[in-house]
Design a protein around this motif. Structure first.
Motif, PDB file in Angstrom:
ATOM      1  N   PHE A  29     -85.745 -22.174 121.892  1.00  0.00           N
ATOM      2  CA  PHE A  29     -86.565 -21.040 122.313  1.00  0.00           C
ATOM      3  C   PHE A  29     -86.633 -20.942 123.840  1.00  0.00           C
ATOM      4  O   PHE A  29     -86.763 -19.841 124.372  1.00  0.00           O
ATOM      5  CB  PHE A  29     -87.955 -21.118 121.687  1.00  0.00           C
ATOM      6  CG  PHE A  29     -87.997 -20.618 120.265  1.00  0.00           C
ATOM      7  CD1 PHE A  29     -88.170 -19.266 120.003  1.00  0.00           C
ATOM      8  CD2 PHE A  29     -87.836 -21.481 119.203  1.00  0.00           C
ATOM      9  CE1 PHE A  29     -88.186 -18.791 118.704  1.00  0.00           C
ATOM     10  CE2 PHE A  29     -87.853 -21.023 117.906  1.00  0.00           C
ATOM     11  CZ  PHE A  29     -88.019 -19.670 117.645  1.00  0.00           C
ATOM     12  N   ARG A  30     -86.520 -22.074 124.524  1.00  0.00           N
ATOM     13  CA  ARG A  30     -86.404 -22.018 125.992  1.00  0.00           C
ATOM     14  C   ARG A  30     -85.140 -21.273 126.390  1.00  0.00           C
ATOM     15  O   ARG A  30     -85.158 -20.446 127.301  1.00  0.00           O
ATOM     16  CB  ARG A  30     -86.367 -23.432 126.574  1.00  0.00           C
ATOM     17  CG  ARG A  30     -87.691 -24.185 126.486  1.00  0.00           C
ATOM     18  CD  ARG A  30     -87.494 -25.647 126.881  1.00  0.00           C
ATOM     19  NE  ARG A  30     -87.116 -25.803 128.282  1.00  0.00           N
ATOM     20  CZ  ARG A  30     -86.208 -26.679 128.711  1.00  0.00           C
ATOM     21  NH1 ARG A  30     -85.548 -27.440 127.863  1.00  0.00           N
ATOM     22  NH2 ARG A  30     -85.959 -26.754 129.999  1.00  0.00           N
ATOM     23  N   GLN A  31     -84.037 -21.550 125.709  1.00  0.00           N
ATOM     24  CA  GLN A  31     -82.773 -20.870 125.995  1.00  0.00           C
ATOM     25  C   GLN A  31     -82.869 -19.371 125.733  1.00  0.00           C
ATOM     26  O   GLN A  31     -82.189 -18.566 126.373  1.00  0.00           O
ATOM     27  CB  GLN A  31     -81.649 -21.464 125.146  1.00  0.00           C
ATOM     28  CG  GLN A  31     -81.289 -22.901 125.482  1.00  0.00           C
ATOM     29  CD  GLN A  31     -80.296 -23.477 124.484  1.00  0.00           C
ATOM     30  OE1 GLN A  31     -79.486 -22.769 123.902  1.00  0.00           O
ATOM     31  NE2 GLN A  31     -80.379 -24.781 124.268  1.00  0.00           N
ATOM     32  N   VAL A  36     -92.850 -21.020 125.818  1.00  0.00           N
ATOM     33  CA  VAL A  36     -93.020 -22.032 124.777  1.00  0.00           C
ATOM     34  C   VAL A  36     -94.230 -22.915 125.050  1.00  0.00           C
ATOM     35  O   VAL A  36     -94.373 -23.482 126.144  1.00  0.00           O
ATOM     36  CB  VAL A  36     -91.758 -22.910 124.650  1.00  0.00           C
ATOM     37  CG1 VAL A  36     -91.952 -23.975 123.572  1.00  0.00           C
ATOM     38  CG2 VAL A  36     -90.531 -22.047 124.334  1.00  0.00           C
ATOM     39  N   THR A  37     -95.087 -23.021 124.044  1.00  0.00           N
ATOM     40  CA  THR A  37     -96.144 -24.028 124.037  1.00  0.00           C
ATOM     41  C   THR A  37     -95.795 -25.045 122.961  1.00  0.00           C
ATOM     42  O   THR A  37     -95.507 -24.674 121.816  1.00  0.00           O
ATOM     43  CB  THR A  37     -97.515 -23.415 123.747  1.00  0.00           C
ATOM     44  OG1 THR A  37     -97.850 -22.476 124.783  1.00  0.00           O
ATOM     45  CG2 THR A  37     -98.590 -24.484 123.684  1.00  0.00           C
ATOM     46  N   ALA A  38     -95.793 -26.316 123.337  1.00  0.00           N
ATOM     47  CA  ALA A  38     -95.394 -27.390 122.436  1.00  0.00           C
ATOM     48  C   ALA A  38     -96.597 -28.267 122.112  1.00  0.00           C
ATOM     49  O   ALA A  38     -97.239 -28.815 123.009  1.00  0.00           O
ATOM     50  CB  ALA A  38     -94.286 -28.223 123.072  1.00  0.00           C
ATOM     51  N   LEU A  47     -91.050 -34.171 125.821  1.00  0.00           N
ATOM     52  CA  LEU A  47     -91.695 -32.942 126.285  1.00  0.00           C
ATOM     53  C   LEU A  47     -92.185 -33.076 127.725  1.00  0.00           C
ATOM     54  O   LEU A  47     -92.271 -32.082 128.456  1.00  0.00           O
ATOM     55  CB  LEU A  47     -92.887 -32.594 125.383  1.00  0.00           C
ATOM     56  CG  LEU A  47     -92.583 -32.182 123.947  1.00  0.00           C
ATOM     57  CD1 LEU A  47     -93.880 -32.057 123.158  1.00  0.00           C
ATOM     58  CD2 LEU A  47     -91.801 -30.880 123.912  1.00  0.00           C
ATOM     59  N   ALA A  48     -92.496 -34.305 128.134  1.00  0.00           N
ATOM     60  CA  ALA A  48     -93.053 -34.523 129.473  1.00  0.00           C
ATOM     61  C   ALA A  48     -92.099 -34.068 130.575  1.00  0.00           C
ATOM     62  O   ALA A  48     -92.541 -33.705 131.673  1.00  0.00           O
ATOM     63  CB  ALA A  48     -93.407 -35.998 129.659  1.00  0.00           C
ATOM     64  N   ALA A  49     -90.809 -34.090 130.276  1.00  0.00           N
ATOM     65  CA  ALA A  49     -89.821 -33.724 131.298  1.00  0.00           C
ATOM     66  C   ALA A  49     -89.557 -32.221 131.362  1.00  0.00           C
ATOM     67  O   ALA A  49     -88.853 -31.758 132.260  1.00  0.00           O
ATOM     68  CB  ALA A  49     -88.508 -34.457 131.027  1.00  0.00           C
ATOM     69  N   LEU A  50     -90.126 -31.452 130.435  1.00  0.00           N
ATOM     70  CA  LEU A  50     -89.853 -30.010 130.365  1.00  0.00           C
ATOM     71  C   LEU A  50     -90.929 -29.258 131.127  1.00  0.00           C
ATOM     72  O   LEU A  50     -91.981 -28.910 130.596  1.00  0.00           O
ATOM     73  CB  LEU A  50     -89.797 -29.557 128.905  1.00  0.00           C
ATOM     74  CG  LEU A  50     -88.793 -30.315 128.017  1.00  0.00           C
ATOM     75  CD1 LEU A  50     -88.823 -29.764 126.596  1.00  0.00           C
ATOM     76  CD2 LEU A  50     -87.377 -30.231 128.599  1.00  0.00           C
ATOM     77  N   LYS A  51     -90.669 -28.981 132.390  1.00  0.00           N
ATOM     78  CA  LYS A  51     -91.679 -28.396 133.264  1.00  0.00           C
ATOM     79  C   LYS A  51     -91.954 -26.927 132.963  1.00  0.00           C
ATOM     80  O   LYS A  51     -92.983 -26.386 133.382  1.00  0.00           O
ATOM     81  CB  LYS A  51     -91.256 -28.559 134.726  1.00  0.00           C
ATOM     82  CG  LYS A  51     -91.016 -30.007 135.139  1.00  0.00           C
ATOM     83  CD  LYS A  51     -92.199 -30.903 134.818  1.00  0.00           C
ATOM     84  CE  LYS A  51     -91.942 -32.345 135.220  1.00  0.00           C
ATOM     85  NZ  LYS A  51     -93.052 -33.259 134.795  1.00  0.00           N
ATOM     86  N   ASP A  52     -91.052 -26.262 132.239  1.00  0.00           N
ATOM     87  CA  ASP A  52     -91.266 -24.859 131.889  1.00  0.00           C
ATOM     88  C   ASP A  52     -91.942 -24.703 130.532  1.00  0.00           C
ATOM     89  O   ASP A  52     -92.064 -23.586 130.012  1.00  0.00           O
ATOM     90  CB  ASP A  52     -89.941 -24.090 131.908  1.00  0.00           C
ATOM     91  CG  ASP A  52     -88.903 -24.690 130.966  1.00  0.00           C
ATOM     92  OD1 ASP A  52     -89.049 -25.872 130.575  1.00  0.00           O
ATOM     93  OD2 ASP A  52     -87.939 -23.978 130.617  1.00  0.00           O
TER      94      ASP A  52
END
Length: 265
Positions: A29-31, A36-38, A47-52
């Motif tokens: 969904f990022r692509q 996105v809310t996880a 997830l911690a590394a996904l800043k967006d």
């Protein structure tokens, strides 16, 4: 994916997103340029590394925690959730026929796998009431069911019962209720067979078990998380699936049933 699925800027909440199908769905969904809310339960993991991505912890068994999850998602990620993907779940790995299953196991499995989805859907629909037309036009609930909900699963009746309730109780009920709030809102269930996720990794190490599990599956393969995530994206898309609601979509390689395991004497 190069095809425009109409999900750019759409707020998608994915539960159980720290690994397996959930994490694969987050990245897909990022692509697709969704917001996105996880959700995660205890460990944030990759997830911690996904800043967006907005990552929020919540206990899906707890009413206040779930209500807070939907409120915080709206506050931290640009407004109310439009697409709710109910992906979280537990599958107790111990073999426990109903005759031998402890009440605590039964209650905890249903609390996570069924009461949690109820609380999530209720909170989502309440926030959807006050959302603007654009949010409502993309409104969608997607449950992640299971072949266990269709065929049952010996020694895992708690899991099978919870998934069947999502697939055949909540999906057809909510597809009729959501339109009172969002006239184009849709509700569907994507139902995998065996998937190579961390939750199933130990079980799938048993080659004899995998052979039995695939005995009625024409495609003769265990699904990858990407197989399931792509189907979720297709069903979430108002472009590709805008007239699809109330459906149980089996993503199981064509499975026709289950062999008895262990076999009858």
């Amino acid at each position: 994916m190069s095809l425009d699925l109409g999900l750019k800027g759409v707020h998608v909440l994915i539960t159980g997103a720290a690994g397996g199908i959930g994490l694969e769905a987050v990245n897909l969904f990022r692509q697709l340029d969704a917001r996105v809310t996880a959700h995660y339960n205890s460990k944030i993991g990759d997830l911690a590394a996904l800043k967006d991505v907005v990552s929020i912890q919540a206990d899906v068994r707890d009413e206040a925690s779930v209500d807070s999850l939907l409120q915080r998602a709206a506050e931290q990620n640009g407004g109310p959730v439009s697409v709710l993907i109910v992906n979280h779940g537990i599958w107790p790995s111990n073999n426990a026929p109903i005759a031998d299953m402890g009440l605590s196991q039964w209650q905890n499995t249903l609390a996570v796998n069924l009461t949690g989805p109820f609380l999530l859907c209720r909170a989502y629909l309440r926030t959807l009431r006050d959302a603007d037309a654009a949010v409502k036009d993309s409104a969608s609930i997607i449950f992640i069911g299971s072949t266990a909900g269709k065929f049952g699963e010996a020694s895992h009746g708690d899991y099978a019962a919870s998934k069947s309730a999502l697939m055949y109780g909540l999906t057809p009920t909510l597809k009729n209720e959501i339109v009172a709030i969002a006239p184009r809102g849709r509700v569907n269930s994507v139902n995998p067979g065996w998937v190579a996720t961390p939750m199933a990794s130990e079980t799938l190490k048993d080659k004899a078990f995998v052979e039995r599990a695939l005995a009625t599956t024409p495609l003769q393969k265990v699904a990858t998380p990407a197989d399931i995530a792509r189907q979720i994206a297709v069903i979430a898309s108002p472009v590709l699936s805008g007239h699809v609601s109330g459906m149980n979509i089996m993503v199981d390689g064509g499975m026709e049933g289950r062999l008895l395991f262990p076999p009858r004497a």
